[in-house]
Each structure stands twice: as C-alpha cells, then as structure tokens.
Design a protein around this motif. Structure first.
Motif, PDB file in Angstrom:
ATOM      1  N   GLY A  26      10.295   3.282  20.584  1.00 38.38           N
ATOM      2  CA  GLY A  26      10.117   4.735  20.457  1.00 38.38           C
ATOM      3  C   GLY A  26      11.364   5.442  19.671  1.00 38.38           C
ATOM      4  O   GLY A  26      11.760   6.754  20.105  1.00 38.38           O
ATOM      5  N   ILE A  27      11.831   4.740  18.715  1.00 37.91           N
ATOM      6  CA  ILE A  27      12.925   5.227  18.068  1.00 37.91           C
ATOM      7  C   ILE A  27      12.491   5.260  16.482  1.00 37.91           C
ATOM      8  O   ILE A  27      11.277   4.735  16.082  1.00 37.91           O
ATOM      9  CB  ILE A  27      14.072   4.616  18.079  1.00 37.91           C
ATOM     10  CG1 ILE A  27      14.022   2.963  17.619  1.00 37.91           C
ATOM     11  CG2 ILE A  27      14.600   4.463  19.458  1.00 37.91           C
ATOM     12  CD1 ILE A  27      15.396   2.360  17.577  1.00 37.91           C
ATOM     13  N   GLU A  28      13.268   5.823  15.555  1.00 34.63           N
ATOM     14  CA  GLU A  28      13.129   5.561  14.067  1.00 34.63           C
ATOM     15  C   GLU A  28      14.103   4.806  13.493  1.00 34.63           C
ATOM     16  O   GLU A  28      15.390   4.882  13.879  1.00 34.63           O
ATOM     17  CB  GLU A  28      13.173   7.057  13.506  1.00 34.63           C
ATOM     18  CG  GLU A  28      12.003   8.015  13.711  1.00 34.63           C
ATOM     19  CD  GLU A  28      10.532   7.544  13.171  1.00 34.63           C
ATOM     20  OE1 GLU A  28      10.661   6.563  12.327  1.00 34.63           O
ATOM     21  OE2 GLU A  28       9.471   7.678  13.638  1.00 34.63           O
ATOM     22  N   VAL A  29      13.911   3.795  12.517  1.00 40.00           N
ATOM     23  CA  VAL A  29      14.863   3.170  12.146  1.00 40.00           C
ATOM     24  C   VAL A  29      14.836   3.706  10.277  1.00 40.00           C
ATOM     25  O   VAL A  29      13.726   3.321   9.630  1.00 40.00           O
ATOM     26  CB  VAL A  29      14.634   1.604  12.021  1.00 40.00           C
ATOM     27  CG1 VAL A  29      15.607   0.916  10.930  1.00 40.00           C
ATOM     28  CG2 VAL A  29      14.929   1.221  13.419  1.00 40.00           C
ATOM     29  N   VAL A  30      15.909   4.254  10.046  1.00 41.02           N
ATOM     30  CA  VAL A  30      15.900   4.580   8.359  1.00 41.02           C
ATOM     31  C   VAL A  30      16.202   3.179   7.554  1.00 41.02           C
ATOM     32  O   VAL A  30      17.087   2.255   7.752  1.00 41.02           O
ATOM     33  CB  VAL A  30      17.027   5.450   8.370  1.00 41.02           C
ATOM     34  CG1 VAL A  30      17.092   5.646   6.506  1.00 41.02           C
ATOM     35  CG2 VAL A  30      16.903   6.781   8.786  1.00 41.02           C
TER      36      VAL A  30
ATOM     37  N   GLN B 286      24.096   3.825  -0.209  1.00 38.42           N
ATOM     38  CA  GLN B 286      23.898   4.539   0.941  1.00 38.42           C
ATOM     39  C   GLN B 286      22.256   5.155   0.788  1.00 38.42           C
ATOM     40  O   GLN B 286      21.607   5.201  -0.513  1.00 38.42           O
ATOM     41  CB  GLN B 286      24.588   5.665   0.628  1.00 38.42           C
ATOM     42  CG  GLN B 286      26.075   5.344   0.891  1.00 38.42           C
ATOM     43  CD  GLN B 286      26.736   6.707   1.010  1.00 38.42           C
ATOM     44  OE1 GLN B 286      26.726   7.573   1.447  1.00 38.42           O
ATOM     45  NE2 GLN B 286      27.869   6.539   0.016  1.00 38.42           N
ATOM     46  N   PRO B 287      21.632   5.387   1.884  1.00 39.76           N
ATOM     47  CA  PRO B 287      20.355   6.017   1.724  1.00 39.76           C
ATOM     48  C   PRO B 287      20.720   7.463   1.263  1.00 39.76           C
ATOM     49  O   PRO B 287      21.830   8.022   1.688  1.00 39.76           O
ATOM     50  CB  PRO B 287      20.011   6.122   3.353  1.00 39.76           C
ATOM     51  CG  PRO B 287      21.163   6.008   4.175  1.00 39.76           C
ATOM     52  CD  PRO B 287      22.139   4.943   3.269  1.00 39.76           C
ATOM     53  N   ASN B 288      19.652   8.171   0.752  1.00 40.48           N
ATOM     54  CA  ASN B 288      19.776   9.399   0.116  1.00 40.48           C
ATOM     55  C   ASN B 288      19.840  10.439   1.572  1.00 40.48           C
ATOM     56  O   ASN B 288      18.890  10.437   2.433  1.00 40.48           O
ATOM     57  CB  ASN B 288      18.687   9.782  -0.720  1.00 40.48           C
ATOM     58  CG  ASN B 288      18.767  11.093  -1.209  1.00 40.48           C
ATOM     59  OD1 ASN B 288      19.197  12.214  -0.484  1.00 40.48           O
ATOM     60  ND2 ASN B 288      18.256  11.278  -2.406  1.00 40.48           N
TER      61      ASN B 288
ATOM     62  N   VAL C 276      17.126  11.057   4.498  1.00 42.60           N
ATOM     63  CA  VAL C 276      17.497  10.837   6.103  1.00 42.60           C
ATOM     64  C   VAL C 276      17.180  12.177   6.979  1.00 42.60           C
ATOM     65  O   VAL C 276      16.584  12.390   8.052  1.00 42.60           O
ATOM     66  CB  VAL C 276      18.886  10.373   6.241  1.00 42.60           C
ATOM     67  CG1 VAL C 276      19.231  10.452   7.841  1.00 42.60           C
ATOM     68  CG2 VAL C 276      19.021   9.037   5.670  1.00 42.60           C
ATOM     69  N   GLY C 277      17.572  13.337   6.191  1.00 43.68           N
ATOM     70  CA  GLY C 277      17.163  14.636   6.788  1.00 43.68           C
ATOM     71  C   GLY C 277      15.677  14.934   7.063  1.00 43.68           C
ATOM     72  O   GLY C 277      15.338  15.605   7.994  1.00 43.68           O
TER      73      GLY C 277
ATOM     74  N   TYR D 291      26.524  16.072   5.872  1.00 43.28           N
ATOM     75  CA  TYR D 291      25.250  16.861   5.919  1.00 43.28           C
ATOM     76  C   TYR D 291      24.769  17.375   7.193  1.00 43.28           C
ATOM     77  O   TYR D 291      24.288  18.609   7.025  1.00 43.28           O
ATOM     78  CB  TYR D 291      24.298  15.703   5.376  1.00 43.28           C
ATOM     79  CG  TYR D 291      22.783  16.334   4.882  1.00 43.28           C
ATOM     80  CD1 TYR D 291      22.648  17.149   4.001  1.00 43.28           C
ATOM     81  CD2 TYR D 291      21.666  15.754   5.429  1.00 43.28           C
ATOM     82  CE1 TYR D 291      21.515  17.645   3.440  1.00 43.28           C
ATOM     83  CE2 TYR D 291      20.371  16.087   5.187  1.00 43.28           C
ATOM     84  CZ  TYR D 291      20.201  17.288   4.120  1.00 43.28           C
ATOM     85  OH  TYR D 291      19.121  17.734   3.664  1.00 43.28           O
ATOM     86  N   ALA D 292      24.956  16.631   8.245  1.00 41.93           N
ATOM     87  CA  ALA D 292      24.497  17.368   9.532  1.00 41.93           C
ATOM     88  C   ALA D 292      25.271  18.547   9.717  1.00 41.93           C
ATOM     89  O   ALA D 292      24.730  19.424  10.322  1.00 41.93           O
ATOM     90  CB  ALA D 292      24.803  16.400  10.639  1.00 41.93           C
ATOM     91  N   GLU D 293      26.456  18.547   9.327  1.00 41.60           N
ATOM     92  CA  GLU D 293      27.469  19.821   9.840  1.00 41.60           C
ATOM     93  C   GLU D 293      27.177  20.905   8.826  1.00 41.60           C
ATOM     94  O   GLU D 293      27.443  21.939   9.424  1.00 41.60           O
ATOM     95  CB  GLU D 293      28.799  19.319   9.923  1.00 41.60           C
ATOM     96  CG  GLU D 293      29.077  18.354  10.965  1.00 41.60           C
ATOM     97  CD  GLU D 293      30.751  17.397  10.688  1.00 41.60           C
ATOM     98  OE1 GLU D 293      31.124  17.769   9.717  1.00 41.60           O
ATOM     99  OE2 GLU D 293      30.792  16.664  11.378  1.00 41.60           O
ATOM    100  N   THR D 294      26.626  20.818   8.012  1.00 45.52           N
ATOM    101  CA  THR D 294      26.614  22.041   6.739  1.00 45.52           C
ATOM    102  C   THR D 294      25.329  22.452   6.546  1.00 45.52           C
ATOM    103  O   THR D 294      25.033  23.413   5.961  1.00 45.52           O
ATOM    104  CB  THR D 294      27.231  21.351   5.514  1.00 45.52           C
ATOM    105  OG1 THR D 294      26.791  20.312   5.016  1.00 45.52           O
ATOM    106  CG2 THR D 294      28.868  21.245   5.588  1.00 45.52           C
ATOM    107  N   GLU D 295      24.257  21.434   6.821  1.00 46.54           N
ATOM    108  CA  GLU D 295      22.882  22.089   6.752  1.00 46.54           C
ATOM    109  C   GLU D 295      22.491  22.782   7.893  1.00 46.54           C
ATOM    110  O   GLU D 295      22.321  22.253   9.208  1.00 46.54           O
ATOM    111  CB  GLU D 295      21.776  20.738   6.598  1.00 46.54           C
ATOM    112  CG  GLU D 295      20.589  21.027   6.008  1.00 46.54           C
ATOM    113  CD  GLU D 295      20.388  21.726   4.482  1.00 46.54           C
ATOM    114  OE1 GLU D 295      19.590  22.379   4.326  1.00 46.54           O
ATOM    115  OE2 GLU D 295      21.609  21.419   3.677  1.00 46.54           O
TER     116      GLU D 295
END
Length: 290
Positions: free
Chosen positions: A22-26, A62-64, A68-69, A101-105
């Motif tokens: 029940g999770i996602e894997v990038v 790295q993944p884009n 990931v977003g 990205y998580a902190e600025t988006e």
C-alpha cells in the motif's frame, strides 16, 4: 491524520511488493550508454547486470523532482500528509533536491516530509516498514518523521565486493591498486555507517569476508546496539548483487549466529550501489525497528 508512505527503488522494494504494502515506489533513473531506463519498470536486475558486465557505460541519476511531485500530489488527494523516504543524502543529492522542493513548493509545504535518515537498500526498506506501521497506528507525519530522524544512525551495513573492476571504473581505486588487488584476489569489505561507502577491511576469500562481516555485526550488537538488542528492537537482513545462492547460505549463518535477533529478508542491492561494486557482492545489515 492519514499519511501516505513513498520511497524509491533504492529501498529494494519492487513495484509489485509496493502494491501489496500500500505504498508508492519512485523508480530510479539509470543511464546505460546514453539511454535512460527506470529501475524495475524498464530495467530489470538481469538486464542491468548483462549491460554492466558487457562494459556498457552505466550510471545512475536523480529522479526529476517534478515527476516525484506528481506522486506527492496524487497521494495528497486521499491523504493529509506524505512521508517520503529516499536514499541517503551521503550517497546522492536526491534527498537534498527533494527536501528543497517540498519546502518551497506551496502545495507541498507542511504536507510532505522528506526523511534524510541516511538509509539505503535493506536499511531503507526497514525505514519504510517502520513508517508504514506507525501510519497504520495513527501516528502523525511529524511523529513518523521525528522517529526516523532520531534513529537514523542506528543501522550498520557491511558489504563484501567480489571484484575490484567497478570500483576502479568508478574512480574509487587507482588502476595500479586495482591491478595489484585483482592479482592478489583481494575482496574488500566496505561499510555504510549512515554516510558514504567506506573501506572496512581487506580479505582474500569469501569465507574470510563472511567471517569479517559477521564479527563486525556481532561487535555492533554487543556495543552500539546492546540495549536495543536486549529490548528486541534490532533486525538483521542480507543483500546481494546477482549472488542469491551465496546470499541464502550467508543468511543461514547469520540466523544461526544471532538466533535472538529478528531476521527479515534477503534482497538484491539497489542499482545505485550495484553499479559501483558489480556482481557477486554480499552484504549484511543490522537496523533498529519501530
């Protein structure tokens, strides 16, 4: 609070297992002779090693963050928050990139928690298991994040490298040292203690390498992790690169040596590590569990 758990393929969790959990894997991007592949989607373990051993130019990237977003945005439609567990920042800039990205988006700020808990492969997988268990218990994303960060150094990995070819190719050994090491059939034992891949010991035989790794884990369990072990809070796991038969034998030795410590799984090492060490490697890890 409902929290989604997302990780990347460095955890060793396959897409099919991720669905069951029940999770996602990038999927991590892998460049082979200039062509882009994605781990466990367009690139299997077998195909990866076939290319690697054929002396193809192999590298991971790295993944884009925008890609990931999309995983985060999808998860937030049905959840209040996201815990994202990438590979160790000591091995890749991915974690720093995603944290920024998580902190600025705006749509992710305060909702997506990127965990920099210094994990890779079988230790990263344990972090995912812990996060999932905590989420099912109703713990908040902040509580999960704080636990994973507080325990980030409570893991230890030892890896036996079967060939020096790929360490040399990656610039981690001089050609002269690699040539001498190959001639003498040296098998380096490396370690990951939260940060980068570092040298731990040099041996010449597989049996010596396994003994060295078991003794190292034994020392960790009797010193650094003594209290956690006594409290039943430590786990063990084995990883390998195209070496499942030896990995199973090694796992049996580990279980026999440490019957009081929970043994979880035998996994292939992530391709991000494998491209630097090549096939034939064995690894053992001791990791705290929630």
């Amino acid at each position: 609070m409902k929290t989604a758990i997302i990780t990347d393929s460095n955890s060793g969790i396959t897409q099919s297992v991720a669905k069951e959990m029940g999770i996602e894997v990038v999927p991590m991007p892998v460049l082979i002779d200039g062509e882009l592949y994605f781990e466990d989607l367009t690139l299997s373990q077998d195909k990866f090693y076939e290319k690697l051993e054929a002396d193809a130019q192999v590298s991971t990237s790295q993944p884009n963050p925008v890609d990931v977003g999309e995983y985060w945005a999808k998860a937030l439609k049905e959840n209040d928050a996201v815990i994202h567990i990438p590979m160790s920042s000591g091995l890749s800039e991915t974690c720093h990139t995603l944290s920024h990205y998580a902190e600025t988006e705006p749509q992710f700020k305060g909702k997506v928690f990127v965990v920099d808990n210094q994990r890779i492969s079988i230790t990263q997988r344990q972090s995912v298991i812990d996060a999932l268990k905590m989420a099912k218990e109703g713990k908040t994303a902040q509580e999960i994040y704080e636990f994973l960060m507080a325990t980030k150094m409570q893991s230890s990995i030892y890896i036996m490298v079967d060939t020096l070819k790929y360490l040399k190719k990656g610039g981690r050994l001089t050609p002269a040292v690699a040539a001498i090491g190959t001639l003498l059939k040296i098998k380096p034992v490396l370690q990951i203690q939260g940060e980068k891949l570092d040298q731990f010991a040099k041996v010449r035989k597989l049996t010596d390498a396994k003994t060295t790794m078991i003794n190292a884990i034994k020392k960790d369990l009797e010193t650094r992790f003594k209290e956690l072990r006594a409290g039943g809070k430590m786990t063990l796991a084995v990883a390998h690169t195209q070496n499942i038969a030896e990995a199973e034998k090694f796992a049996a030795e580990i279980k026999e040596t440490f019957p009081d410590v929970e043994f979880n799984y035998i996994d292939p090492l992530s391709l991000s590590v494998s491209c630097h060490i090549g096939p034939g490697a064995l690894a053992v890890a001791a990791t705290i569990k929630y």
